[in-house]
Scaffold this motif. Structure first.
Motif, PDB file in Angstrom:
ATOM      1  N   ASP A 151      12.187  22.339  11.021  1.00  0.00           N
ATOM      2  CA  ASP A 151      13.568  22.639  10.625  1.00  0.00           C
ATOM      3  C   ASP A 151      13.919  24.077  10.975  1.00  0.00           C
ATOM      4  O   ASP A 151      13.136  24.998  10.735  1.00  0.00           O
ATOM      5  CB  ASP A 151      13.755  22.476   9.104  1.00  0.00           C
ATOM      6  CG  ASP A 151      13.838  21.031   8.650  1.00  0.00           C
ATOM      7  OD1 ASP A 151      13.990  20.142   9.506  1.00  0.00           O
ATOM      8  OD2 ASP A 151      13.749  20.804   7.423  1.00  0.00           O
ATOM      9  N   LYS A 152      15.101  24.265  11.540  1.00  0.00           N
ATOM     10  CA  LYS A 152      15.639  25.606  11.776  1.00  0.00           C
ATOM     11  C   LYS A 152      16.331  26.037  10.480  1.00  0.00           C
ATOM     12  O   LYS A 152      17.133  25.272   9.918  1.00  0.00           O
ATOM     13  CB  LYS A 152      16.658  25.606  12.919  1.00  0.00           C
ATOM     14  CG  LYS A 152      16.108  25.042  14.217  1.00  0.00           C
ATOM     15  CD  LYS A 152      15.120  25.969  14.859  1.00  0.00           C
ATOM     16  CE  LYS A 152      14.811  25.459  16.263  1.00  0.00           C
ATOM     17  NZ  LYS A 152      13.437  25.603  16.629  1.00  0.00           N
ATOM     18  N   VAL A 153      16.010  27.239   9.992  1.00  0.00           N
ATOM     19  CA  VAL A 153      16.541  27.689   8.714  1.00  0.00           C
ATOM     20  C   VAL A 153      16.897  29.175   8.760  1.00  0.00           C
ATOM     21  O   VAL A 153      16.394  29.927   9.597  1.00  0.00           O
ATOM     22  CB  VAL A 153      15.519  27.472   7.571  1.00  0.00           C
ATOM     23  CG1 VAL A 153      15.267  25.999   7.315  1.00  0.00           C
ATOM     24  CG2 VAL A 153      14.214  28.208   7.853  1.00  0.00           C
ATOM     25  N   THR A 154      17.779  29.560   7.836  1.00  0.00           N
ATOM     26  CA  THR A 154      18.011  30.967   7.541  1.00  0.00           C
ATOM     27  C   THR A 154      17.479  31.188   6.139  1.00  0.00           C
ATOM     28  O   THR A 154      17.887  30.510   5.193  1.00  0.00           O
ATOM     29  CB  THR A 154      19.507  31.317   7.612  1.00  0.00           C
ATOM     30  OG1 THR A 154      19.987  31.055   8.929  1.00  0.00           O
ATOM     31  CG2 THR A 154      19.736  32.785   7.274  1.00  0.00           C
ATOM     32  N   VAL A 155      16.538  32.099   6.016  1.00  0.00           N
ATOM     33  CA  VAL A 155      15.884  32.391   4.745  1.00  0.00           C
ATOM     34  C   VAL A 155      16.419  33.712   4.202  1.00  0.00           C
ATOM     35  O   VAL A 155      16.471  34.701   4.932  1.00  0.00           O
ATOM     36  CB  VAL A 155      14.351  32.498   4.932  1.00  0.00           C
ATOM     37  CG1 VAL A 155      13.669  32.823   3.610  1.00  0.00           C
ATOM     38  CG2 VAL A 155      13.788  31.229   5.534  1.00  0.00           C
TER      39      VAL A 155
END
Length: 132
Positions: A92-96
């Motif tokens: 999954d591509k995410v912004t943390v």
């Protein structure tokens, strides 16, 4: 006298145990005065107690593919914030958004995650940290 010694021994044991629990949950290694963000790809989402963990591949100090480690809270609290064991999966591509480690290591205290479709897991942003 024996009863007094027994009460003293139990009191000492409780004091030591409570100190250990407090130290475990101190969070002193995180800079909670900052919330920063990072874009990356999930390598592992470990749903566990007392803390869940998120591992994300992202650049760090000029290196292209470093594993960042984010400590989270208990699964009970995560569920109240809308998380599920299946919320994240490898790839999954995410912004943390996170509170960074004070020592500058790649990772920190997980605050929230935003998915590419705009789904947000975690508490709402803290306005007082938005400009930092």
């Amino acid at each position: 006298m024996a009863r007094l010694s027994l009460v003293a021994a139990w009191s000492l044991a409780a004091l030591v145990a409570s100190g250990t629990a407090f130290a475990h949950h101190s969070g002193a290694m995180f800079d909670r005065s900052k919330e920063v963000s990072l874009q990356g790809e999930v390598s592992e989402w470990r749903w566990s107690n007392p803390h869940s963990w998120l591992q994300v591949h992202a650049p760090y100090n000029g290196q292209a593919n470093v594993v960042w480690s984010f400590e989270s809270t208990s699964t009970q609290i995560l569920v109240k914030q809308g998380w599920r064991r299946t919320s994240l999966k490898a790839g999954d591509k995410v912004t943390v958004e996170y509170n960074p480690f004070k020592d500058g290591a790649p990772g920190g205290n997980l605050v929230r995650v935003t998915m590419p479709d705009g789904t947000v897991f975690g508490p709402p942003p803290r306005p007082e940290l938005a400009a930092k």
